[in-house]
Design an enzyme around this catalytic site. Structure first.
Site, short mmCIF file in Angstrom:
data_model
loop_
_atom_site.label_atom_id
_atom_site.label_comp_id
_atom_site.label_asym_id
_atom_site.label_seq_id
_atom_site.Cartn_x
_atom_site.Cartn_y
_atom_site.Cartn_z
CB SER A 190 -0.87 -0.04 1.18
OG SER A 190 -0.13 -0.03 2.33
CB SER A 244 17.43 -7.98 5.37
OG SER A 244 18.25 -7.73 6.60
CE1 TYR A 255 12.90 -1.89 10.38
CE2 TYR A 255 15.12 -1.36 10.31
CZ TYR A 255 13.95 -1.60 9.74
OH TYR A 255 13.91 -1.42 8.33
CE LYS A 262 13.52 -4.93 8.41
NZ LYS A 262 12.46 -5.48 7.43
N1 LIG Z 1 12.59 3.02 4.09
C1 LIG Z 1 13.56 2.73 4.26
O1 LIG Z 1 14.77 3.23 4.51
C2 LIG Z 1 13.90 1.14 4.55
C3 LIG Z 1 15.28 0.65 4.50
C4 LIG Z 1 15.45 -0.53 4.52
C5 LIG Z 1 14.50 -1.82 4.79
N2 LIG Z 1 13.26 -1.04 4.71
C6 LIG Z 1 12.20 -2.18 4.80
O2 LIG Z 1 11.19 -2.03 3.73
C7 LIG Z 1 9.96 -2.59 4.13
C8 LIG Z 1 8.97 -1.38 3.68
O3 LIG Z 1 9.05 -0.42 4.38
P1 LIG Z 1 8.76 1.14 3.55
O4 LIG Z 1 9.93 2.16 4.04
O5 LIG Z 1 8.19 1.11 2.29
O6 LIG Z 1 7.68 1.47 4.75
P2 LIG Z 1 5.95 2.00 4.37
O7 LIG Z 1 6.06 2.93 3.52
O8 LIG Z 1 5.70 2.55 6.00
O9 LIG Z 1 5.42 0.59 4.15
C9 LIG Z 1 5.21 -0.35 5.10
C10 LIG Z 1 4.29 -1.41 4.51
O10 LIG Z 1 4.04 -2.35 5.46
C11 LIG Z 1 2.61 -2.83 5.71
N3 LIG Z 1 2.70 -3.47 6.69
C12 LIG Z 1 3.17 -2.70 8.22
N4 LIG Z 1 2.77 -3.83 9.09
C13 LIG Z 1 1.80 -4.68 8.36
C14 LIG Z 1 1.41 -5.96 8.75
N5 LIG Z 1 1.16 -6.23 10.17
N6 LIG Z 1 0.70 -6.76 7.99
C15 LIG Z 1 0.74 -6.47 6.53
N7 LIG Z 1 1.36 -5.23 6.16
C16 LIG Z 1 2.10 -4.46 7.13
C17 LIG Z 1 2.14 -1.57 5.39
O11 LIG Z 1 0.78 -2.14 4.96
P3 LIG Z 1 -0.67 -1.56 5.54
O12 LIG Z 1 -0.35 -0.62 6.52
O13 LIG Z 1 -1.47 -0.95 4.49
O14 LIG Z 1 -1.27 -2.66 6.06
C18 LIG Z 1 2.84 -0.76 4.29
O15 LIG Z 1 2.33 -1.17 2.93
C19 LIG Z 1 9.93 -2.87 5.70
O16 LIG Z 1 10.27 -4.05 6.01
C20 LIG Z 1 11.16 -1.86 6.11
O17 LIG Z 1 11.74 -2.56 7.34
C21 LIG Z 1 12.84 0.09 4.71
#
Ligand SMILES: NC(=O)c1ccc[n+]([C@@H]2O[C@H](COP(=O)([O-])OP(=O)(O)OC[C@H]3O[C@@H](n4cnc5c(N)ncnc54)[C@H](OP(=O)(O)O)[C@@H]3O)[C@@H](O)[C@H]2O)c1
Length: 281
Positions: A22, A144, A158, A162
């Site tokens: 989303s 990760s 966090y 990871k």
């Molecule tokens: N942004 C960064 O700098 C970064 C760096 C390294 C890794 N990551 C990883 O990338 C992934 C995505 O992060 P993002 O940056 O895109 O954050 P984001 O924009 O906040 O998106 C997080 C997504 O996870 C979903 N979500 C959260 N809890 C959930 C649950 N219990 N069940 C199902 N869906 C769930 C949310 O969907 P709904 O709320 O619609 O359910 C949303 O679509 C995460 O695993 C994060 O740790 C991010």
């Protein structure tokens, strides 16, 4: 390098399930794979009903999923299997950031971080594996982070979630290789998404100056971060690779920091981290 990997010419349109589609990285991955011509099902907790919605303008069909619920996972995976007949690729992307001092989090908050970021992946993998083993083909791509290799200050739970994904994924890859299921993980550094909006709910004043300076440094990383398309374009290549690597570090610091850490004496890296995050002022 991705381009040197052998690409399976047999892989045409694949059935792809992306959790947490989303927003942010998951939304970008889902949209990119749909543009590439794959049949993409994305998930969100905000979708109502269980049977899936209509295909959105970006070509992604959204379904309801909470990765913390056994029942929700079973219902979602069964619905995809019923609709599409199989799942070729699972992208375990759903996750969130609990930012606070380690002492500051309640046990429930710490468990919740693992329930989504780690056990969410475990649940999804258990649900798709019978199908992937039966077809002797599949790709599981776990999210990760750079924080799964190099921990960031005041992100303790966090980082730990990871690090757990790292150990789990490496083992899963070894076990599934003979069964024809490929397993890899993505390790992005900072990517500009709503992820960073996570607020520290009840900051303990005892940690204030160091925590505030660490958060300010993170804010700087976030400001300079690329958008989620950089992750999506790598995933676009991984899904057609017959022999993907274990790890895909992404962004400049995502590639550089694990290398520098490996090459530096532990005390030097620790001191450098304290300097970068202004922890000793
Ligand atoms: N942004 C960064 O700098 C970064 C760096 C390294 C890794 N990551 C990883 O990338 C992934 C995505 O992060 P993002 O940056 O895109 O954050 P984001 O924009 O906040 O998106 C997080 C997504 O996870 C979903 N979500 C959260 N809890 C959930 C649950 N219990 N069940 C199902 N869906 C769930 C949310 O969907 P709904 O709320 O619609 O359910 C949303 O679509 C995460 O695993 C994060 O740790 C991010």
């Amino acid at each position: 390098m991705l381009l040197e990997e052998s690409v399976n010419p047999m892989t045409g349109k694949q059935i792809v399930l992306v959790t947490g589609a989303s927003s942010g990285i998951g939304a970008a991955i889902a949209a990119r794979l749909a543009i590439d011509g794959h049949q993409v099902i994305g998930t969100s907790r905000k979708v109502s009903g269980t049977s899936g919605g209509s295909v959105a303008a970006n070509g992604v069909e959204m379904m309801a999923l909470d990765v913390c619920s056994d029942e929700s996972v079973r219902t979602c995976v069964n619905a995809v299997l019923q609709k599409a007949g199989r799942i070729d690729v699972l992208v375990n992307n759903a996750g969130y950031l609990l930012a606070c001092a380690i002492e500051d989090a309640t046990i429930d908050e710490a468990k919740a971080q693992f329930e989504t970021n780690f056990f969410g992946i475990v649940r999804m993998v258990k649900a798709v594996l019978p199908g992937m083993r039966a077809q002797r083909n599949g790709l599981i791509l776990n999210m990760s982070s750079l924080a799964g290799r190099v921990p960031a200050p005041f992100w303790g739970y966090y980082n730990a979630s990871k690090f757990a994904v790292e150990g789990y994924t490496e083992t899963l890859r070894a076990e599934l290789k003979p069964l024809g299921v490929r397993v890899s993980m993505l390790e992005p550094g900072a990517i500009k998404t709503p992820f960073y909006a996570a607020a520290d709910g009840h900051p303990m004043p005892e940690y204030s100056p160091w925590r505030e300076r660490a958060y300010a440094t993170m804010k700087d990383f976030e400001k300079r971060a690329p958008g989620p398309e950089v992750v999506a374009s790598t995933v676009s290549k991984i899904v057609t690779s017959s022999n993907p690597r274990l790890r895909y570090p992404l962004t400049m610091e995502g590639r550089a920091l694990p290398f520098i850490r490996r090459m530096s004496p532990g005390t030097v890296f620790e001191a450098a981290t304290r300097i970068v995050f202004h922890l000793d002022q």
